[in-house]
Design a protein around this motif. Structure first.
Motif, short mmCIF file in Angstrom:
data_model
loop_
_atom_site.label_atom_id
_atom_site.label_comp_id
_atom_site.label_asym_id
_atom_site.label_seq_id
_atom_site.Cartn_x
_atom_site.Cartn_y
_atom_site.Cartn_z
N LEU A 30 0.98 -1.10 0.16
CA LEU A 30 -0.03 0.14 0.03
C LEU A 30 0.71 1.39 -0.05
O LEU A 30 1.78 1.34 0.85
N ASP A 31 0.63 2.20 -1.03
CA ASP A 31 1.27 3.58 -1.18
C ASP A 31 0.58 4.33 0.00
O ASP A 31 -0.90 4.89 0.01
N ALA A 32 1.50 4.86 0.73
CA ALA A 32 0.79 5.82 2.00
C ALA A 32 1.65 7.36 1.67
O ALA A 32 1.74 8.07 2.67
N SER A 33 2.12 7.53 0.48
CA SER A 33 2.96 8.67 0.22
C SER A 33 2.00 9.99 0.05
O SER A 33 0.76 9.62 0.13
N ALA A 34 2.59 10.98 0.08
CA ALA A 34 1.53 12.36 -0.05
C ALA A 34 0.78 12.32 -1.59
O ALA A 34 -0.22 13.13 -1.52
N SER A 35 1.40 11.74 -2.46
CA SER A 35 0.58 11.70 -3.75
C SER A 35 -0.69 11.07 -3.64
O SER A 35 -1.56 11.21 -4.59
N MET A 36 -0.74 10.26 -2.77
CA MET A 36 -2.12 9.52 -2.65
C MET A 36 -3.32 10.24 -1.88
O MET A 36 -4.29 10.01 -1.68
N ARG A 37 -2.93 11.64 -1.64
CA ARG A 37 -3.89 12.52 -1.08
C ARG A 37 -4.86 13.15 -2.04
O ARG A 37 -6.17 13.56 -1.72
#
Length: 110
Positions: A30-37
């Protein structure tokens, strides 16, 4: 009488039954980086974020994996193991609920 019983060392045996089932070992990333906002459409402000959608899909995926063991890896600036391989689907869903954007770093995925 109690001394005699304690000296005799009574033992209660638990019998474990091994359940034979065929399944897969799956790592869920799971990607939890800022781009996922951000949402899927830059014109729709009310759309769900990519992170919210991926969390919903992850929970559904976990529910559907009956005989599989699952692991969870979360990544952003860095990656970490959220959960090792387990058959416990409920604890895995609880861990997924605690995830948030930026938990693996506040920058965008590189």
């Amino acid at each position: 009488m109690l001394v005699c019983i304690s000296i005799a060392s009574p033992v209660i045996e638990d019998s474990l039954q091994k359940e034979e089932s065929q399944g897969y070992s799956i790592a869920l990333l799971l990607d939890a980086s800022a781009s996922m906002r951000y949402g899927f459409s830059k014109f729709d402000i009310n759309s769900k974020s990519r992170f919210d959608v991926s969390m919903e899909l992850a929970k559904e995926f976990v529910d559907k994996r009956k005989n599989d063991s699952l692991a969870l890896v979360v990544f952003g600036d860095f990656a970490y193991v959220g959960a090792p391989l387990t058959y416990d689907k409920e604890i895995l869903k609880q861990i997924i609920k605690t995830l948030h954007i930026g938990i693996a770093g506040v920058n965008y995925t590189k």
